[in-house]
Structures are given as structure tokens and as C-alpha cells.
Design an enzyme around this catalytic site. Sequence first.
Site, PDB file in Angstrom:
ATOM      1  N   LYS A 102      77.477 140.148   1.544  1.00  0.00           N
ATOM      2  CA  LYS A 102      78.409 140.897   0.705  1.00  0.00           C
ATOM      3  C   LYS A 102      79.811 140.647   1.235  1.00  0.00           C
ATOM      4  O   LYS A 102      80.127 140.957   2.384  1.00  0.00           O
ATOM      5  CB  LYS A 102      78.075 142.388   0.745  1.00  0.00           C
ATOM      6  N   LYS A 122      76.704 138.699  -3.076  1.00  0.00           N
ATOM      7  CA  LYS A 122      77.634 139.484  -3.889  1.00  0.00           C
ATOM      8  C   LYS A 122      79.063 139.187  -3.476  1.00  0.00           C
ATOM      9  O   LYS A 122      79.344 139.243  -2.282  1.00  0.00           O
ATOM     10  CB  LYS A 122      77.322 140.967  -3.670  1.00  0.00           C
TER      11      LYS A 122
END
Length: 325
Positions: A194, A247
Site C-alpha cells: 500500500k 494499492k
Amino acid sequence: MLNRPRRNRKNDAIRSMIEETVLRPSNLIYPLFLSNTNIEKEPISSLPDVYRLNMDGILKEIEESIEAGIKTFILFPVIPESFKDKTGSYSYQDDNFYLQGIRKIKEHFPGVVLMSDVALDPYSTDGHDGIVRNGEILNDETLPILSKMAVAQAQAGIDIIGPSDMMDGRVRTIREALDVHQYEHVSIMSYTAKYASAFYGPFRDALDSAPKAGDKKTYQMNPANKNEALREAELDEAEGADFLMVKPALAYLDVIHLLKENSYLPIAAYNVSGEYAMLKAACANGWLEYEKAMPEMLLSMKRAGADSILTYFAKDYAQLYKKLL
Ligand code: PBG
């Protein structure tokens, strides 16, 4: 000319005969924002056609999505400011409207798969994913709170826990807590890679969860790095994750590919709010054609190696897919 690649593109039947990548609605995970107001559908200005939904609104949206072929949802809570504190203690309170919402959804739709978000930010007066002390985001002090949150969610009926906080060691801590409480069947989809991205802006508007001070760079990853993604993947696997997530998705297709090549676990990609808003804005201006650009964007993530995609386009894609069948 011996080789004419155009022969393999000469008509629709041949093109579809050799088509390599297929994206089905069941590959998609649909993010929904649950509020505890009496407003069924409250618009979010930076996320056109996405709403803060109350319980009635959520049940309707899920019903329509199931109809279109969506089977999996990720639920985020819109927490009123007065419920927030330094340690996010509302996140594991039994009467919490988010946990009640999970129970209600599972009651109405026992067949759906529900994923949660585990991080402090929606519940925290600091708007960070961990506890803040003197401007520092504390790692080890945050872990027990994440575990409590995960166990409370499992108890409410969540199928997949989604730790999005990027604290070190959280997957193991959560796995152990779930197992101790006999939730060994509850899965973990770790936000493995992330990044500290500018593309989360509209999501933070939706939840009013932006950091009050500083940024998230001491825990979310540097957009310039790939090796760290491999390191995080190795750790998450060792700590018991069932799925690895990358992400954002569109700006990180190479990272999706890298993890796919280096792991036997299913890879998920989060097509985040800013990526959604960007495409919607271009389409609203008539610069791009929605029904063509949207599926192409999602297909690129599948082609890069994502087995599943979290996307605000999920319902639209599923409805379009049905129409084209
Ligand atoms: C919370 C969380 C964020 C997103 C998912 N979970 C925001 C953040 O880390 O600041 C972003 C999703 C999106 O932009 O669609 N930890």
C-alpha cells in the site's frame, strides 16, 4: 510478407477465440460506505455516483449488485466526529453501527462475502492508521487495537479481514487473535503493498478521515519502490495472509505483475477512489467514453496479474457485462 499479425484480428470470432484475459463480475469486490444517519443516499462530491449509504441504502445497493452478478463487498464506516478518539475505541464497541450493519447484511444476504477494513483512521481524531504520540505513529501500541477490531468484526460475521494500516507485524497479530477466538475460518486479505499515494483523496473526503497533521509516509510505501513490495509480500505470506493486495492499481500495474510472478497467493488490486474520480471526470466532460474506457481500465489490472479487483465501478461493470453477454 510471411507474418501478418492482422490475420489474427480479422473478425470478431477470431478475436474472441484467442482472447487471453477475461474479467468476470465475480472477480470484483465492491466498496460501500455505511453511515448511521437517516439519509439513505448522501452524495460525495469528489466521488460522483458513489454515496454514503445508511442501512436501508446499503441493503438496496447490495440487492441490485447481487442481481448484476457481484458477490463480494468491502464495507467502510462513516464515523461521526463525536465517536472518534485518540485510540479509535469505537471500532470494537459492541453496539457499533458498523458491526451491527455487518450482522444485518449477513442476515439479509447470507450468501454474500463481506470484507472489512482494519485501521484506526476512520475512528481516530488524528486521522492516522495508528496511535499518534508526539507526531509519531506508534507501531506496537497499535497492534492490540487492530486485533480487537478484527475479532469484533469476525464476531459480527465478516468473511475477510482487510488490514489497511501498514503497521509491521499486523497480519500475524490479527491471525493469532482470530485463531485464539476460534475464527480460524475467517480470511485475511492484507493490504500488502500500500503506497503513500495522492490517489486516496476522494476516499478521505467520503469518510472525513484525512490526517489532521503530517502524512502517511512513515508507514505507507514510497511510490518509487518495488523491492519493498516483495519484502512486504514475503512477510505477509509468512504471517498467514490468504490474499495479497496492491494499492493503488492503475498507477502500479508493474507491482501487481511483480507480486503475481513471485507468489502463489491470489493477488488483489485496489482501483482506488482517485483513479475512479479521474475517469468519471473525463467521461463527464465528454473526453472519454465511459462504457469503453471503464472496462479497459479494469481489464488492464486483470491482465497485469490481479485475480480480483476492488473497484467503485463494480456494479456498473457487472451490469455492462450482463448487457453484452
Ligand atoms: C484506510 C484506507 C484508505 C483507503 C482504503 N482504506 C485511505 C488511506 O489509507 O488514507 C483508500 C481507498 C481509496 O482511495 O479508494 N486506511
